[in-house]
Motif scaffolding. Structure first.
Motif, PDB file in Angstrom:
ATOM      1  N   GLU A 216       0.834  -1.201   0.000  1.00  0.00           N
ATOM      2  CA  GLU A 216       0.000   0.000   0.000  1.00  0.00           C
ATOM      3  C   GLU A 216       0.870   1.253   0.000  1.00  0.00           C
ATOM      4  OE1 GLU A 216      -3.412   2.236  -0.207  1.00  0.00           O
ATOM      5  OE2 GLU A 216      -3.189   0.058  -0.397  1.00  0.00           O
ATOM      6  N   VAL A 217       1.917   1.225   0.827  1.00  0.00           N
ATOM      7  CA  VAL A 217       2.850   2.357   0.867  1.00  0.00           C
ATOM      8  C   VAL A 217       3.555   2.503  -0.479  1.00  0.00           C
ATOM      9  CG1 VAL A 217       4.985   3.232   1.903  1.00  0.00           C
ATOM     10  CG2 VAL A 217       3.212   2.240   3.353  1.00  0.00           C
ATOM     11  N   LYS A 218       3.980   1.368  -1.050  1.00  0.00           N
ATOM     12  CA  LYS A 218       4.643   1.381  -2.354  1.00  0.00           C
ATOM     13  C   LYS A 218       3.736   2.003  -3.415  1.00  0.00           C
ATOM     14  CE  LYS A 218       6.670  -1.687  -5.839  1.00  0.00           C
ATOM     15  NZ  LYS A 218       6.965  -3.110  -6.196  1.00  0.00           N
ATOM     16  N   LYS A 219       2.472   1.613  -3.379  1.00  0.00           N
ATOM     17  CA  LYS A 219       1.509   2.149  -4.338  1.00  0.00           C
ATOM     18  C   LYS A 219       1.372   3.657  -4.193  1.00  0.00           C
ATOM     19  CE  LYS A 219      -3.411   1.858  -5.575  1.00  0.00           C
ATOM     20  NZ  LYS A 219      -4.719   1.232  -5.223  1.00  0.00           N
ATOM     21  N   ASN A 220       1.278   4.127  -2.940  1.00  0.00           N
ATOM     22  CA  ASN A 220       1.113   5.563  -2.701  1.00  0.00           C
ATOM     23  C   ASN A 220       2.351   6.357  -3.103  1.00  0.00           C
ATOM     24  OD1 ASN A 220      -1.461   5.147  -1.664  1.00  0.00           O
ATOM     25  ND2 ASN A 220      -0.737   4.936   0.437  1.00  0.00           N
ATOM     26  N   ILE A 221       3.542   5.803  -2.788  1.00  0.00           N
ATOM     27  CA  ILE A 221       4.782   6.493  -3.155  1.00  0.00           C
ATOM     28  C   ILE A 221       4.932   6.537  -4.674  1.00  0.00           C
ATOM     29  CG2 ILE A 221       7.303   6.393  -3.071  1.00  0.00           C
ATOM     30  CD1 ILE A 221       7.111   5.306  -0.250  1.00  0.00           C
ATOM     31  N   LEU A 222       4.655   5.408  -5.327  1.00  0.00           N
ATOM     32  CA  LEU A 222       4.774   5.360  -6.783  1.00  0.00           C
ATOM     33  C   LEU A 222       3.758   6.265  -7.470  1.00  0.00           C
ATOM     34  CD1 LEU A 222       5.522   1.586  -7.473  1.00  0.00           C
ATOM     35  CD2 LEU A 222       7.084   3.531  -7.670  1.00  0.00           C
ATOM     36  N   ALA A 223       2.614   6.482  -6.808  1.00  0.00           N
ATOM     37  CA  ALA A 223       1.624   7.416  -7.367  1.00  0.00           C
ATOM     38  C   ALA A 223       2.203   8.822  -7.415  1.00  0.00           C
ATOM     39  CB  ALA A 223       0.348   7.385  -6.526  1.00  0.00           C
ATOM     40  N   ILE A 224       2.959   9.177  -6.369  1.00  0.00           N
ATOM     41  CA  ILE A 224       3.629  10.484  -6.349  1.00  0.00           C
ATOM     42  C   ILE A 224       4.755  10.518  -7.378  1.00  0.00           C
ATOM     43  CG2 ILE A 224       5.068  12.028  -4.945  1.00  0.00           C
ATOM     44  CD1 ILE A 224       3.410  11.221  -2.524  1.00  0.00           C
ATOM     45  N   VAL A 225       5.528   9.398  -7.435  1.00  0.00           N
ATOM     46  CA  VAL A 225       6.626   9.316  -8.400  1.00  0.00           C
ATOM     47  C   VAL A 225       6.107   9.440  -9.828  1.00  0.00           C
ATOM     48  CG1 VAL A 225       8.377   7.776  -9.371  1.00  0.00           C
ATOM     49  CG2 VAL A 225       8.133   7.972  -6.891  1.00  0.00           C
ATOM     50  N   LYS A 226       4.971   8.793 -10.082  1.00  0.00           N
ATOM     51  CA  LYS A 226       4.381   8.832 -11.433  1.00  0.00           C
ATOM     52  C   LYS A 226       4.089  10.261 -11.860  1.00  0.00           C
ATOM     53  CE  LYS A 226       0.584   6.897 -14.177  1.00  0.00           C
ATOM     54  NZ  LYS A 226      -0.651   6.056 -14.146  1.00  0.00           N
ATOM     55  N   ARG A 227       3.650  11.077 -10.894  1.00  0.00           N
ATOM     56  CA  ARG A 227       3.344  12.466 -11.221  1.00  0.00           C
ATOM     57  C   ARG A 227       4.599  13.326 -11.293  1.00  0.00           C
ATOM     58  NH1 ARG A 227      -1.765  14.393 -10.972  1.00  0.00           N
ATOM     59  NH2 ARG A 227      -1.032  16.462 -10.388  1.00  0.00           N
ATOM     60  N   THR A 228       5.626  12.926 -10.537  1.00  0.00           N
ATOM     61  CA  THR A 228       6.825  13.772 -10.467  1.00  0.00           C
ATOM     62  C   THR A 228       7.956  13.324 -11.385  1.00  0.00           C
ATOM     63  OG1 THR A 228       7.637  12.476  -8.586  1.00  0.00           O
ATOM     64  CG2 THR A 228       6.369  14.473  -8.087  1.00  0.00           C
TER      65      THR A 228
END
Length: 436
Positions: free
Chosen positions: A226-238
């Motif tokens: 879940e944490v990985k998903k949330n971090i990657l969601a930010i990475v995807k945008r950045t």
């Protein structure tokens, strides 16, 4: 009168001011020591290394900064901060976030290394650096790169828990170690030796930060999905923005490197050492302000008040520094040595651009700590427009032209980041009104 004095000195606001005064004085004094040691080390490198070797050193450090940004994916550390803010006092959850961030960093680092080292080799060879020196510099960059990745993740835990004094103690000792090792350049004035010295001190720093984080974050080998998903969601945008900013973030140096001379590279690198004075405030802001802003509730009134306050404080600090450098530019240049004498106008403009960049960066850090990232299509498009406009206006083949271009770019980025932060906070107000 006594009753009024007792009310003022025992009131809640006074207690708050006294608390902040104590924190800022402790943090500020330590940061002055840290940056002073770092500044002395930097000046020693400038004075000892020949101009050509310092140009090599500047190019290598620029690539290293780009590598670190790419390995972060533009948002892993931001994701760790934003995910860790709400659970900052939960050791188990914080450990899962930390471990997940470290795993993601290592994966991004491998790809970054494959892309960045050939670029470093090309730049060095473009400035007639021998193959032997090119290989030595490239090898010396790698350990420094990997060690800096873990350090920047571990210190997030200390910042969230506001373990300021132990964190600063590590930073002070790290800088003292680097300064001590820097004296070896008197015997071997070579760029790759200077880079290796930073790597050795960074190794000690990384180990100490890991030990500091352990009591507050239970490290695990498992990745929290879940944490990985949330971090990657930010990475995807950045990430698209990171790829772009990895190039545009050092645009002045890239331009002088491709269109100017080797001497120009060394000069802008030397001016950057004076600009290190700003890192005192950057570090304090990232240590004291950003984590606290990340921990605030989604109350738009509080967020707006704090956001505006923090930006105004940064602006006032930077204005004071620009004024100081303008009045005493000869003395600042005297520190760099005779090789860089006469760059008064360049220095003043460089500090102005760096100061505006500091305020812009501060605005970005605040909004990013909440997980608010401007759509990369919009941010990249605007920045490309800014760059094209600046290149068409200013002479990018000269040192002063490139520096003025940097000031122009920083102003436009400040407008973009500052206005986006205000917009996101007002969006919270609109949502609050809808629910009411």
């Amino acid at each position: 009168m006594n009753e009024l004095y007792n009310y003022l000195t025992t009131g809640r606001k006074f207690a708050k001011v006294r608390e902040w005064g104590k924190i800022i004085s402790i943090t500020g004094s330590a940061q002055v020591v840290i940056q002073a040691i770092g500044f002395i080390s930097g000046i020693l490198v400038i004075r000892v290394l020949p101009v050509h070797e310092y140009a090599i050193y500047t190019l290598a450090n620029t690539i290293l900064g780009t590598m670190t940004l790419l390995a972060d994916g533009g948002g892993i550390s931001t994701g760790v901060m934003s995910q860790g803010g709400p659970v900052w006092n939960d050791n188990k959850k914080l450990g899962q976030i930390l471990s997940t961030g470290l795993v993601l960093r290592k994966k991004f680092a491998g790809v970054t290394l494959i892309l960045a080292i050939p670029a470093l080799v090309y730049l060095l060879r473009n400035h007639q650096v021998t193959w032997g020196m090119t290989i030595a510099v490239s090898i010396s960059v790698i350990p420094m790169f990997y060690l800096s990745l873990s350090s920047s993740i571990y210190d997030i835990i200390a910042k969230l828990r506001q373990e300021i004094i132990p964190l600063q103690k590590i930073q002070v000792l790290t800088n003292f170690g680097r300064l001590f090792l820097t004296f070896s350049l008197l015997l071997f004035p070579l760029a790759f030796i200077a880079i290796s010295i930073s790597g050795l001190s960074q190794a000690w720093n990384s180990r100490k930060l890991k030990n500091l984080a352990k009591p507050y974050a239970q490290l695990t080998d498992k990745v929290d999905l879940e944490v990985k998903k949330n971090i990657l969601a930010i990475v995807k945008r950045t990430l698209p923005g990171a790829l772009f900013y990895s190039l545009s973030g050092q645009i002045t140096l890239w331009l002088i490197s491709f269109f100017g001379s080797t001497e120009g590279v060394a000069q802008i690198g030397a001016l950057g050492r004076i600009g290190m004075v700003l890192s005192i405030f950057t570090s304090m802001f990232g240590t004291l302000i950003v984590p606290r802003f990340a921990r605030l509730s989604n109350d738009y009134q509080i967020l707006l008040k704090r956001y505006v306050q923090f930006i105004i404080i940064l602006f006032c600090v930077c204005l004071s520094l620009v004024t100081l450098v303008s009045l005493f530019s000869d003395y600042f240049l005297l520190v760099l040595g005779n090789k860089y004498f006469g760059l008064n106008n360049e220095l003043c403009l460089y500090i102005l651009g760096s100061s505006i960049g500091l305020v812009s960066g501060g605005a970005y850090q605040l909004i990013a700590s909440r997980g608010w990232i401007l759509n990369p299509i919009i941010s990249i498009s605007l920045n490309i427009l800014f760059i094209l406009l600046g290149v068409s206006i200013f002479d990018i083949s000269s040192l002063i032209g490139v520096i003025i271009f940097g000031v122009f770019l920083s102003c436009l980025q400040l407008i973009m980041n500052g206005s986006y932060g205000i917009l996101k906070i007002f969006n919270l107000k609109c949502r609050s009104n809808q629910f009411n």
